[in-house]
Design a protein around this motif. Structure first.
Motif, short mmCIF file in Angstrom:
data_model
loop_
_atom_site.label_atom_id
_atom_site.label_comp_id
_atom_site.label_asym_id
_atom_site.label_seq_id
_atom_site.Cartn_x
_atom_site.Cartn_y
_atom_site.Cartn_z
N VAL A 403 65.91 15.54 121.96
CA VAL A 403 66.52 16.05 121.77
C VAL A 403 67.89 15.65 121.12
O VAL A 403 68.49 15.91 120.62
CB VAL A 403 67.39 17.92 122.34
N ASP A 404 67.52 14.16 121.10
CA ASP A 404 68.10 13.54 120.47
C ASP A 404 68.70 13.89 119.05
O ASP A 404 68.43 14.28 117.70
CB ASP A 404 68.08 12.28 120.21
N PRO A 405 70.36 13.96 118.78
CA PRO A 405 70.90 14.90 117.29
C PRO A 405 70.34 14.07 116.11
O PRO A 405 70.36 14.12 114.97
CB PRO A 405 72.25 15.07 117.76
N ALA A 406 70.19 12.63 116.72
CA ALA A 406 69.65 11.38 115.83
C ALA A 406 68.80 11.86 115.37
O ALA A 406 68.02 11.61 113.42
CB ALA A 406 70.13 10.02 116.14
N PHE A 407 67.50 12.81 115.65
CA PHE A 407 66.21 13.01 115.21
C PHE A 407 66.21 14.61 114.74
O PHE A 407 65.13 15.11 115.07
CB PHE A 407 65.40 12.64 116.35
N ASP A 408 67.51 15.38 114.83
CA ASP A 408 67.20 16.61 114.37
C ASP A 408 66.33 16.42 112.41
O ASP A 408 65.89 17.94 112.86
CB ASP A 408 69.09 16.97 113.68
N ALA A 409 66.85 15.78 112.05
CA ALA A 409 65.46 15.96 110.90
C ALA A 409 63.55 16.01 111.50
O ALA A 409 63.28 16.11 109.94
CB ALA A 409 65.54 14.71 109.99
N TYR A 410 63.21 15.79 112.36
CA TYR A 410 62.02 15.61 112.65
C TYR A 410 62.13 16.55 113.88
O TYR A 410 60.88 16.96 113.45
CB TYR A 410 61.99 14.53 113.43
N HIS A 411 62.68 17.02 114.46
CA HIS A 411 63.35 17.86 115.92
C HIS A 411 63.78 19.40 115.43
O HIS A 411 65.14 18.88 116.19
CB HIS A 411 62.75 17.20 117.29
N TRP A 426 55.28 22.40 121.13
CA TRP A 426 54.98 20.56 120.40
C TRP A 426 55.82 21.21 119.25
O TRP A 426 56.17 22.13 118.49
CB TRP A 426 53.70 20.80 120.23
N TYR A 427 55.95 19.97 118.72
CA TYR A 427 56.35 19.97 117.12
C TYR A 427 55.77 18.77 116.50
O TYR A 427 55.09 18.02 116.94
CB TYR A 427 58.02 20.13 117.72
N SER A 428 55.95 19.18 115.18
CA SER A 428 55.04 18.10 114.13
C SER A 428 56.22 18.01 113.00
O SER A 428 57.03 18.42 113.00
CB SER A 428 54.27 19.25 113.83
N TYR A 429 55.31 16.62 112.62
CA TYR A 429 56.91 15.69 112.13
C TYR A 429 55.85 14.62 111.05
O TYR A 429 54.55 14.39 111.71
CB TYR A 429 57.71 15.42 113.02
N VAL A 430 56.59 14.40 110.33
CA VAL A 430 56.28 12.91 109.50
C VAL A 430 57.40 11.85 109.46
O VAL A 430 58.30 12.16 109.17
CB VAL A 430 55.63 13.32 108.41
N TYR A 431 57.00 10.59 110.14
CA TYR A 431 58.08 9.59 109.89
C TYR A 431 56.57 8.69 109.59
O TYR A 431 56.05 8.02 110.15
CB TYR A 431 57.97 9.59 111.47
N ASN A 432 57.43 8.17 108.72
CA ASN A 432 57.32 6.30 107.94
C ASN A 432 55.56 7.01 107.86
O ASN A 432 54.84 5.07 107.71
CB ASN A 432 58.00 5.14 109.05
N GLY A 433 55.91 7.87 107.12
CA GLY A 433 54.15 7.65 106.44
C GLY A 433 53.06 8.28 107.37
O GLY A 433 51.63 8.61 107.62
#
Length: 560
Positions: A403-411, A426-433
């Protein structure tokens, strides 16, 4: 995506395999430390999740480091926290990683080698009001001790300091051992004082991770078991502590199998310890830790026997059900699944436990961390997706990291999902492809677990570990709502007469703690949890405020 630390692994299936008469190669099937390269690729598909568990710890705050393997400071025969088998639990590997770190403890106040320095507060009396009708115990590892000021003590009934280590002769490991140094520090003393000021008990975790040492201690070989009990009593008395938690993690191997004698000795030693503690310190609490699946098979932990002792609680370590291993066909699922996963889950194992021991003695283990994997793009939208073998990229993340705000774009609310059948977030995201999924316990999934604990009349919960929430309020708030029994603020409209206000307070079965102002009281439920009383109070039209003191919403996330 986030920082990667050390792979840690824990599990309990060995006992289940023994119970069906299977002798296995521990290195092959129950290897806690089997990650072989940066991807953790395991080519043998027979290595599946219920044959060992994995964990990568993300370090936060001032102790955030990636550490290499350390060399034990003492030889194996006299170092009980070194397990000579290839199978190691999370705590064993954490100990190896942290024991050579330097910590900036606040000034050492120890009066002697056996004292943590007298705390200014007295031991909590047996009559002290409890913060909950259930045990809400949080483990405070020595590496998290500098965060003691950030704890919300009133949400806990107890803190278990992890840990003092004992030798096989019943004496303490002292000197430069970091658990011992933390125990003697001003940080520890201050934590105890703050806890007692908030009616929160403090227990000492006594640990030993060496099979031979555990066997000899519980057998009282050369009087070692009795000596350890005497030393526990002394350290509890000298430091005004309220109880003890025993963490004897026995992983059987060919040299140290599980025997009926071992199981009987384990039970009898714990019974002797509990009887002595209760005699010396009325109202003290004695508990022991067991693997999450211990009630489902034949292990060193005889759950029925332990349940019949004077122990107050049996703490089940219900976490690390999935590893960071990588193999073809692997699917991701929750780190600590309440349901699902073919009965390799928390509710099944605790359901077996309550068949053997009183439910009121059982604590559910709660992880403040989760797991994250790269998954197949074709299954990106699916729960229980296939991992992206051979580039699985499995990591473990603490709740604070997730839940770090630095990663709010993904979570964020758009990426977070809920499986209502398994009660899993659960959560889904795309990071560096990479297409990635993360599974972790959040307020919604923890609420389901806490409801399960209440509905099955368990004794409570045990959290691993305090500080892994990185100072957010989210997880404290769900503890408050599900367990806290304490005062709250009740205010009535200005048109409500004093007589009517007192009638409502009486009908709600509340005790008045104090008058805060005109038509405003601080009140406490006579029984039950505060959250239920607040909900009941809000049904009265005359009530304009019914809320916890110092209410904080933190970064609570409203799930879809």
């Amino acid at each position: 995506m986030r920082r990667t630390g050390i792979v840690y692994i824990i599990g309990g299936i060995f006992s289940l395999l023994l119970s069906i008469g299977v002798f296995i190669n521990v290195d092959k099937v129950f290897n806690y430390a089997y990650v072989s390269n940066s991807e953790g690729v395991v080519d043998d598909i027979s290595v599946v999740e219920n044959k060992g568990t994995g964990r990568t710890v993300t370090f936060n705050s001032t102790v955030e480091k990636v550490l290499g393997t350390t060399t034990p400071k003492k030889d194996l025969e006299t170092t009980p926290n070194v397990n000579t088998s290839s199978s190691k639990t999370i705590h064993m590997l954490e100990e190896e990683k942290y024991r050579n770190m330097d910590f900036n403890w606040e000034s050492n106040t120890g009066d002697s080698e056996n004292s943590g320095g007298r705390t200014t507060s007295s031991r909590l009396p047996a009559s002290a009001p409890r913060n909950s009708d259930k045990e809400v115990m949080g483990f405070m590892p020595y590496w998290q001790l500098p965060k003691y000021q950030s704890l919300q003590y009133d949400k806990l009934t107890a803190i278990s300091y992890f840990a003092l280590t004992c030798y096989d002769n019943g004496e303490w490991v002292m000197g430069d051992d970091p658990g011992y140094q933390g125990f003697r520090s001003q940080n520890f003393k201050n934590m105890v004082n703050l806890a007692h000021q908030n009616n929160t008990k403090v227990y000492l975790v006594v640990k030993n991770f060496h099979n031979r040492s555990i066997r000899d201690l519980v057998a009282n070989k050369n009087g070692a078991g009795d000596k350890l009990i005497n030393n526990i009593v002394k350290v509890i008395r000298d430091n005004n502590l309220d109880g003890v938690n025993i963490d004897f993690e026995y992983i059987p191997d060919s040299s140290y199998p599980v025997t009926t004698t071992l199981r009987a000795n384990f039970v009898s030693w714990h019974d002797k310890l509990a009887d002595r503690m209760h005699l010396e310190f009325p109202g003290s609490v004695v508990s022991t830790d067991v693997f999450g699946s211990s009630a489902a098979g034949y292990s060193a932990y005889d759950i029925a026997g332990l349940g019949a002792t004077s122990l107050d609680y049996i703490m089940f370590m219900n976490y690390d059900y999935i590893t960071t291993s990588c193999y073809n066909g692997k699917r991701i699922f929750p780190m600590s699944p309440l349901y699902g996963n073919s009965n390799w889950n928390v509710s099944y194992h605790l359901g077996e436990a309550v068949k053997k021991a009183p439910a009121g003695k059982i604590l559910m283990g709660i992880p403040y961390y989760g797991i994250d994997f790269a998954v197949k793009q074709s299954e990106f939208s699916s729960y229980n997706a296939l991992v992206n073998y051979p580039s699985c990229g499995g990591v473990i993340e603490t709740y604070g990291s997730v839940v770090d705000p630095a990663f709010d774009a993904y979570h964020n609310p758009n990426s977070i999902k809920w499986n209502n059948t398994d009660k899993a977030t659960w959560y889904s995201y795309v990071y560096n492809g990479q297409y990635r999924h993360g599974y972790y316990d959040d307020p919604k999934s923890l609420a389901a677990k806490y409801d399960y604990a209440r509905n099955t009349k368990l004794g409570g919960i045990g959290i691993w570990a305090l500080g892994y929430d990185a100072g957010t309020n989210d997880l404290w708030n769900v503890l408050r709502d599900k367990f806290q029994r304490g005062p709250f603020i009740l205010a009535f409209s200005v048109s409500t007469s004093n007589e009517r206000a007192l009638q409502i307070i009486s009908a709600l079965k509340l005790d008045i703690v104090s008058s805060v102002g005109s038509n405003v009281w601080k009140v406490r439920p006579q029984s039950g949890i505060t959250f239920n009383s607040i909900k009941a109070a809000k049904t009265y039209p005359e009530v304009v405020v019914a809320e916890f003191e110092n209410y904080t919403s933190g970064r609570d996330i409203i799930l879809p």
